[in-house]
Design an enzyme around this catalytic site. Structure first.
Site, PDB file in Angstrom:
ATOM      1  N   ARG A  46       0.840  -1.187   0.000  1.00  0.00           N
ATOM      2  CA  ARG A  46       0.000   0.000   0.000  1.00  0.00           C
ATOM      3  C   ARG A  46       0.878   1.241   0.000  1.00  0.00           C
ATOM      4  NH1 ARG A  46      -4.373  -0.355   4.701  1.00  0.00           N
ATOM      5  NH2 ARG A  46      -2.536  -0.078   6.001  1.00  0.00           N
ATOM      6  N   THR A  77      -1.491   7.376  -0.112  1.00  0.00           N
ATOM      7  CA  THR A  77      -2.834   7.248  -0.701  1.00  0.00           C
ATOM      8  C   THR A  77      -3.563   5.976  -0.264  1.00  0.00           C
ATOM      9  OG1 THR A  77      -2.020   5.966  -2.582  1.00  0.00           O
ATOM     10  CG2 THR A  77      -1.974   8.382  -2.806  1.00  0.00           C
ATOM     11  N   ASP A  96       1.180  -4.308  12.166  1.00  0.00           N
ATOM     12  CA  ASP A  96       1.582  -4.603  10.779  1.00  0.00           C
ATOM     13  C   ASP A  96       1.932  -6.083  10.671  1.00  0.00           C
ATOM     14  OD1 ASP A  96       3.082  -2.797   8.246  1.00  0.00           O
ATOM     15  OD2 ASP A  96       3.352  -4.964   8.434  1.00  0.00           O
ATOM     16  N   ASP A 149       5.438  -7.002   9.137  1.00  0.00           N
ATOM     17  CA  ASP A 149       6.562  -6.740  10.049  1.00  0.00           C
ATOM     18  C   ASP A 149       6.587  -7.752  11.187  1.00  0.00           C
ATOM     19  OD1 ASP A 149       7.585  -4.589   8.665  1.00  0.00           O
ATOM     20  OD2 ASP A 149       6.397  -3.105   9.757  1.00  0.00           O
TER      21      ASP A 149
HETATM   22  C1  PRP Z   1      -0.926  -5.227   4.226  1.00  0.00           C
HETATM   23  C2  PRP Z   1      -1.685  -6.539   4.280  1.00  0.00           C
HETATM   24  C3  PRP Z   1      -2.578  -6.439   3.093  1.00  0.00           C
HETATM   25  C4  PRP Z   1      -2.881  -4.973   3.012  1.00  0.00           C
HETATM   26  C5  PRP Z   1      -4.260  -4.771   3.528  1.00  0.00           C
HETATM   27  O1  PRP Z   1       0.109  -5.278   3.341  1.00  0.00           O
HETATM   28  O2  PRP Z   1      -0.892  -7.664   4.289  1.00  0.00           O
HETATM   29  O3  PRP Z   1      -1.975  -6.903   1.895  1.00  0.00           O
HETATM   30  O4  PRP Z   1      -1.931  -4.308   3.831  1.00  0.00           O
HETATM   31  O5  PRP Z   1      -4.623  -3.458   3.376  1.00  0.00           O
HETATM   32  P1  PRP Z   1      -5.780  -2.967   2.410  1.00  0.00           P
HETATM   33  O6  PRP Z   1      -6.935  -3.880   2.638  1.00  0.00           O
HETATM   34  O7  PRP Z   1      -6.031  -1.563   2.893  1.00  0.00           O
HETATM   35  O8  PRP Z   1      -5.278  -2.987   1.006  1.00  0.00           O
HETATM   36  P2  PRP Z   1       1.173  -4.094   3.190  1.00  0.00           P
HETATM   37  O9  PRP Z   1       0.787  -3.171   2.101  1.00  0.00           O
HETATM   38  O10 PRP Z   1       1.416  -3.464   4.525  1.00  0.00           O
HETATM   39  O11 PRP Z   1       2.466  -4.865   2.672  1.00  0.00           O
HETATM   40  P3  PRP Z   1       3.348  -5.984   3.405  1.00  0.00           P
HETATM   41  O12 PRP Z   1       2.517  -7.238   3.474  1.00  0.00           O
HETATM   42  O13 PRP Z   1       4.502  -6.104   2.477  1.00  0.00           O
HETATM   43  O14 PRP Z   1       3.728  -5.483   4.767  1.00  0.00           O
HETATM   44  N1  URA Z   2      -2.019  -4.169   7.035  1.00  0.00           N
HETATM   45  C1  URA Z   2      -1.552  -4.625   8.208  1.00  0.00           C
HETATM   46  O1  URA Z   2      -0.543  -5.339   8.263  1.00  0.00           O
HETATM   47  N2  URA Z   2      -2.218  -4.287   9.315  1.00  0.00           N
HETATM   48  C2  URA Z   2      -3.316  -3.513   9.287  1.00  0.00           C
HETATM   49  O2  URA Z   2      -3.888  -3.244  10.354  1.00  0.00           O
HETATM   50  C3  URA Z   2      -3.779  -3.058   8.052  1.00  0.00           C
HETATM   51  C4  URA Z   2      -3.114  -3.417   6.933  1.00  0.00           C
END
Ligand code: PRP
Ligand code: URA
Length: 212
Positions: free
Chosen positions: A107, A111, A203, A206
């Site tokens: 994400r 935005t 997160d 992480d």
């Molecule tokens: C997180 C999570 C989802 C997304 C959800 O990924 O694992 O893929 O956010 O959010 P949304 O429903 O608002 O799209 P992130 O973008 O943080 O990437 P990561 O898994 O690499 O940490």
């Molecule tokens: N992605 C995450 O990892 N945690 C949240 O709470 C939302 C999006």
């Protein structure tokens, strides 16, 4: 939140028990990873109740019989990177022959729009039942983008498995995709101003990979 016929929210005590530990800020990476795997295994039991099956003949010590088995090779799982990777082993414990594709999305922190950085899907995916894996369904932007990729590749049967969801994300995915079955372990209250799920677990990427 409205009821959607294509959305199942488990609210099962065994899963709830594990989610309590998962949410805890003191739970470390190793235990977090193990819990994501275990919760995914429990979710798989229900989410794959309409898995493709075929009849085979088996010889027991007493006689021959027929038995339905799952056509594992018709099943593909697609984790949304990174956090979805944590769920792969949970499904593979049940379906070791399932094909695995990958969609890389993250994400944009300003935005909140999903940005694609990787997509590799198994050959013949258009003829498989495909289950997207992502532990967090927040705004629903990432899940909807991944569903669009699968549709562009001709996939007709799509499921989404998420451990924790916000009502906003469930609504967005369910309304845009009434044909996609969405399985969620627990529905949380809302999103914060950074689109993190509240109470959530922080997160997921992480915490799974120890990057922060
Ligand atoms: C997180 C999570 C989802 C997304 C959800 O990924 O694992 O893929 O956010 O959010 P949304 O429903 O608002 O799209 P992130 O973008 O943080 O990437 P990561 O898994 O690499 O940490
Ligand atoms: N992605 C995450 O990892 N945690 C949240 O709470 C939302 C999006």
């Amino acid at each position: 939140m409205k009821n959607y016929p294509n959305v199942t929210i488990f609210d099962h005590p065994l899963i709830g028990h594990k989610i309590a530990i998962l949410r805890d800020k003191n739970t470390g990476t190793k235990e977090f990873r193990e819990l994501v795997e275990e919760i995914t295994m429990l979710m798989t039991y229900e989410a794959f109740k309409d898995a493709p099956t075929k009849e085979v003949e088996v010889e027991t010590p007493l006689e021959k019989c027929t038995q339905r088995i799952v056509q594992e090779r018709k099943i593909a799982i697609v984790p949304i990177l990174r956090a979805g990777l944590g769920m792969v082993s949970g499904v593979q414990k049940i379906f070791p022959l399932a094909k695995v594709g990958h969609i890389g999305l993250n994400r944009d922190e300003e935005t909140m729009e999903p940005h694609e950085y990787y997509c590799k899907l198994p050959e013949g995916i258009e003829n498989m039942q495909v289950t997207l894996l992502d532990p967090m369904l927040a705004t629903g932007g990432s899940a909807n983008a991944a569903i669009r990729f699968l549709r562009q590749r001709g996939v007709k049967i799509i499921r989404l498995m998420s451990i924790i969801a916000a009502p906003q994300g469930v609504e967005k995915v369910a309304e845009a995709n009434p044909d996609v079955k969405v399985y969620v372990s627990t529905l949380d209250r809302t999103l914060d101003e950074h689109c993190y799920i509240l109470p959530g677990l922080g997160d997921a990427g992480d915490r799974l990979f120890g990057t922060k």
